[in-house]
Design a protein around this motif. Structure first.
Motif, mmCIF file in Angstrom:
data_model
loop_
_atom_site.group_PDB
_atom_site.id
_atom_site.type_symbol
_atom_site.label_atom_id
_atom_site.label_comp_id
_atom_site.label_asym_id
_atom_site.label_seq_id
_atom_site.Cartn_x
_atom_site.Cartn_y
_atom_site.Cartn_z
ATOM 1 N N PRO A 1 -49.643 39.282 12.400
ATOM 2 C CA PRO A 1 -48.353 38.826 11.877
ATOM 3 C C PRO A 1 -47.931 39.726 10.723
ATOM 4 C CG PRO A 1 -50.111 37.433 11.038
ATOM 5 C CD PRO A 1 -50.759 38.425 11.969
ATOM 6 N N VAL A 2 -46.633 40.013 10.650
ATOM 7 C CA VAL A 2 -46.094 40.788 9.535
ATOM 8 C C VAL A 2 -44.808 40.121 9.079
ATOM 9 C CG1 VAL A 2 -47.092 42.972 10.348
ATOM 10 C CG2 VAL A 2 -44.788 42.329 11.072
ATOM 11 N N VAL A 3 -44.301 40.582 7.949
ATOM 12 C CA VAL A 3 -42.991 40.106 7.488
ATOM 13 C C VAL A 3 -42.037 41.288 7.478
ATOM 14 C CG1 VAL A 3 -43.904 38.188 6.146
ATOM 15 C CG2 VAL A 3 -43.638 40.433 5.070
ATOM 16 N N ARG B 1 -35.920 47.609 6.358
ATOM 17 C CA ARG B 1 -35.530 48.265 7.612
ATOM 18 C C ARG B 1 -35.584 47.301 8.778
ATOM 19 N NH1 ARG B 1 -39.187 51.374 11.223
ATOM 20 N NH2 ARG B 1 -37.917 52.622 12.653
ATOM 21 N N LEU B 2 -36.685 46.558 8.910
ATOM 22 C CA LEU B 2 -36.832 45.628 10.031
ATOM 23 C C LEU B 2 -35.869 44.448 9.903
ATOM 24 C CD1 LEU B 2 -40.717 45.672 10.431
ATOM 25 C CD2 LEU B 2 -39.034 46.638 12.010
ATOM 26 N N SER C 1 -33.545 37.795 7.274
ATOM 27 C CA SER C 1 -33.796 38.012 5.849
ATOM 28 C C SER C 1 -35.080 38.803 5.641
ATOM 29 C CB SER C 1 -33.907 36.661 5.125
ATOM 30 O OG SER C 1 -32.732 35.897 5.307
ATOM 31 N N VAL C 2 -35.122 39.574 4.581
ATOM 32 C CA VAL C 2 -36.362 40.248 4.205
ATOM 33 C C VAL C 2 -37.445 39.188 4.005
ATOM 34 C CG1 VAL C 2 -37.491 41.606 2.404
ATOM 35 C CG2 VAL C 2 -35.179 42.205 3.142
ATOM 36 N N GLY C 3 -38.610 39.433 4.554
ATOM 37 C CA GLY C 3 -39.708 38.470 4.446
ATOM 38 C C GLY C 3 -39.819 37.541 5.639
ATOM 39 N N MET D 1 -47.444 44.454 17.352
ATOM 40 C CA MET D 1 -48.480 44.965 18.242
ATOM 41 C C MET D 1 -48.525 46.481 18.069
ATOM 42 S SD MET D 1 -48.102 42.761 21.745
ATOM 43 C CE MET D 1 -47.958 40.977 21.727
ATOM 44 N N ASP D 2 -49.640 46.971 17.586
ATOM 45 C CA ASP D 2 -49.828 48.382 17.284
ATOM 46 C C ASP D 2 -50.819 48.934 18.306
ATOM 47 O OD1 ASP D 2 -49.939 50.836 16.112
ATOM 48 O OD2 ASP D 2 -50.890 50.182 14.253
#
Length: 241
Positions: free
Chosen positions: A186-188, A192-193, A200-202, A208-209
């Protein structure tokens, strides 16, 4: 891909569709192999290979003296993390209208991390392909693929990148991914994303890398994929060995 492999893939897809929504949708088992092979117009040897592939993915279980059991509970999983599914098909399988918002291609030099993942020299020319797929016009999947530029042969245009990246690898790089290793976390969303996903940011995202390898173990592609929250329910099938 030779004609027999192409035929087997087509029949495999047809058989899966028949079990999901077609003539076998209401069945607990598939017909006997001899009957099924005759209906499909293929040899029993080819049928067994197809059934073995479907069984590895958990959709059926073959038991001696019982037959080929259809695992309905496995068909109910819409998004399988352990099965490679093209993005637009994944979105459709979850009941949304799928589209590609953009595809962008740029040339770059391999960073130390990319060089390590692709087993190339730092600074080597690379192709960076980014695409955004939408579900009912909502940003759903953002993907950044990286290929060593020297692999790509022949004349290609931006249109050649509008299909899934595996088509480009096969057509212009003579590379067929055989397996991948993927880190899932999981990321926030950073700025850019957040702009790409219109959140919203966050905001939470799934990352998946992955690195894809050909059958000789050579890395041919590294990919960073981000999935919007609330669109997909990702499932993993694990067999007890």
């Amino acid at each position: 891909m030779d004609s027999e492999k192409t035929q087997s893939k087509t029949i495999r897809d047809q058989l899966l569709t028949s079990m999901r929504t077609g003539e076998y949708a209401g069945c607990e088992r598939l017909p006997r192999e001899s009957v099924l092979a005759e209906r499909l117009g293929i040899s029993r040897t080819q049928l067994r290979d197809i059934l073995s592939s479907i069984e590895r993915e958990g959709f059926i279980t073959r038991r001696h003296g019982v037959g080929t059991i259809i695992n309905r509970h496995v068909f109910e999983a819409r998004t399988r993390m352990d099965i490679e599914v093209e993005f637009l098909d994944m979105i459709r399988q979850n009941g949304y209208r799928a589209d590609v918002a953009f595809v962008r291609v740029s040339e770059d030099a391999a960073s130390p991390r990319i060089a390590s993942r692709l087993h190339i020299a730092e600074g080597s020319p690379i192709l960076r392909i980014t695409r955004l797929c939408t579900a009912d016009e909502r940003p759903a999947i953002f993907c950044e693929d990286v290929i060593e530029k020297s692999l790509a042969k022949g004349e290609y245009t931006i249109n050649d990148f509008k299909q899934p990246i595996f088509h480009f690898l096969q057509e212009f790089c003579s590379a067929v991914p055989y397996m991948d290793l993927t880190d899932v976390r999981p990321v926030v969303a950073d700025e850019r994303l957040a702009e790409i996903f219109q959140v919203s940011v966050g905001s939470p995202l799934l990352n998946m890398d992955e690195v894809d390898y050909d059958i000789d173990g050579r890395p041919v592609l590294c990919s960073n994929e981000y999935f919007a929250d609330g669109i997909f329910r990702h499932t993993v099938m694990r067999k007890k060995l």
